[in-house]
Design an enzyme around this catalytic site. Structure first.
Site, mmCIF file in Angstrom:
data_model
loop_
_atom_site.group_PDB
_atom_site.id
_atom_site.type_symbol
_atom_site.label_atom_id
_atom_site.label_comp_id
_atom_site.label_asym_id
_atom_site.label_seq_id
_atom_site.Cartn_x
_atom_site.Cartn_y
_atom_site.Cartn_z
ATOM 1 N N ASP A 290 0.873 -1.165 0.000
ATOM 2 C CA ASP A 290 0.000 0.000 0.000
ATOM 3 C C ASP A 290 0.920 1.228 0.000
ATOM 4 O O ASP A 290 2.089 1.136 0.382
ATOM 5 C CB ASP A 290 -0.898 -0.036 1.235
ATOM 6 C CG ASP A 290 -1.748 1.210 1.370
ATOM 7 O OD1 ASP A 290 -2.375 1.613 0.377
ATOM 8 O OD2 ASP A 290 -1.768 1.792 2.478
ATOM 9 N N ASP B 212 -0.061 5.070 0.866
ATOM 10 C CA ASP B 212 -0.243 6.128 1.849
ATOM 11 C C ASP B 212 -0.114 5.601 3.275
ATOM 12 O O ASP B 212 -0.793 4.642 3.665
ATOM 13 C CB ASP B 212 -1.616 6.776 1.672
ATOM 14 C CG ASP B 212 -1.786 7.382 0.284
ATOM 15 O OD1 ASP B 212 -0.777 7.517 -0.434
ATOM 16 O OD2 ASP B 212 -2.929 7.705 -0.082
#
Length: 281
Positions: free
Chosen positions: A22, A24
């Site tokens: 991922d 962020d």
């Protein structure tokens, strides 16, 4: 490996494997999309009110993460906000401000993990809910091999229509990972995944080595219940400040730098050898 966040990264040759990250609050310390709000404001894409609203959304995101309902509200808001934006202008703004905005907020621990997975022969794939126009340049900066990101519909005029063509979120991320595994020959049981949010549980569940990074409360509970490793990334650092300590340069940008350095060193050796031969001539 001396660092706690690097534990568990093993070297496998066959079959092919990958590490899915991922973006962020996992690889970078902020929301990739919201980080560009000031640049979009300066470029005339959004007004002052929208810039302030995205700044507030960034604060909420950093303070407590974002659950499913918050992510849905953010998606609808950003989709409506970017309606009518010229895609070429967006890409130009991102390219011009990428190093100033993103480079300083990359987690040192995440950059090290990416290097170690590459060294172990694994592909690195960034899987992000943010838009492809933002995520793809960041993936290139990080040396990622592939990127999965949200795609907006682009009209014949080259502008966003405000509609979402592909939303990389929740179960959709896991589906994308399974499709990549099928097309690339990844053995998911031997693959790794990293995320900060419980909304990414489907992605984490799809691999044999899931990791919670700076997890929100819901993911922290799940990680404890399932005995998943929990990693703490807290050292944002510019990539260029890491260069003297790197044993494996990020791909592909540093390869060019290494080639230039090698050429300069070769030229220096040739000059030095010619100087030594000069008196004998």
């Amino acid at each position: 490996m001396g660092c706690t966040y690097a534990q568990g990264v093993e070297n496998h040759s066959l079959p092919r494997t990958a590490a899915f990250f991922d973006l962020d609050k996992t690889v970078i310390a902020k929301s990739s999309t919201l980080t560009f709000s000031k640049s979009f404001y300066q470029g005339g894409l959004i007004n002052r009110r929208a810039a302030l609203r995205t700044a507030y959304a960034q604060f909420v995101f950093l303070a407590g993460g974002a659950d499913h309902d918050q992510m849905e509200r953010m998606r609808k808001y950003l989709s409506a906000l970017c309606r009518g934006w010229n895609v070429r202008q967006v890409k130009e703004i991102v390219a011009e401000t990428l190093h100033d905005l993103i480079d300083p907020i990359i987690y040192d621990e995440a950059a090290t993990l990416i290097e170690q997975h590459h060294t172990a022969g694994r592909d690195v794939v960034i899987v992000s809910t943010s838009g492809a126009e933002v995520v793809e340049p960041i993936g290139e900066l990080l040396g990622a091999d592939r990127v999965v990101a949200t795609r907006m519909v682009v009209g014949d005029d080259g502008c966003f229509t405000g509609e979402v063509e592909y939303y990389a979120y929740g179960p959709t991320k896991a589906e994308a990972i399974r499709e990549l595994a099928e097309s690339e020959g990844y053995d998911l049981a031997r693959c790794y995944a990293y995320s900060d949010s419980a909304t990414d549980l489907p992605m984490l569940e799809s691999v044999g080595h899931p990791h919670a990074v700076n997890p929100d409360r819901a993911l922290r509970r799940e990680a404890a219940a399932r005995e998943w490793p929990v990693l703490d990334f807290h050292r944002p650092v510019r990539l260029k400040q890491r260069l003297p300590a790197l044993s494996v340069p990020p791909r592909p940008a540093l390869m060019a730098a290494a080639a230039i350095s090698a050429a300069a060193a070769t030229a220096g050796l040739v000059w030095y050898a010619s100087r030594r031969r000069a008196p004998a001539a």
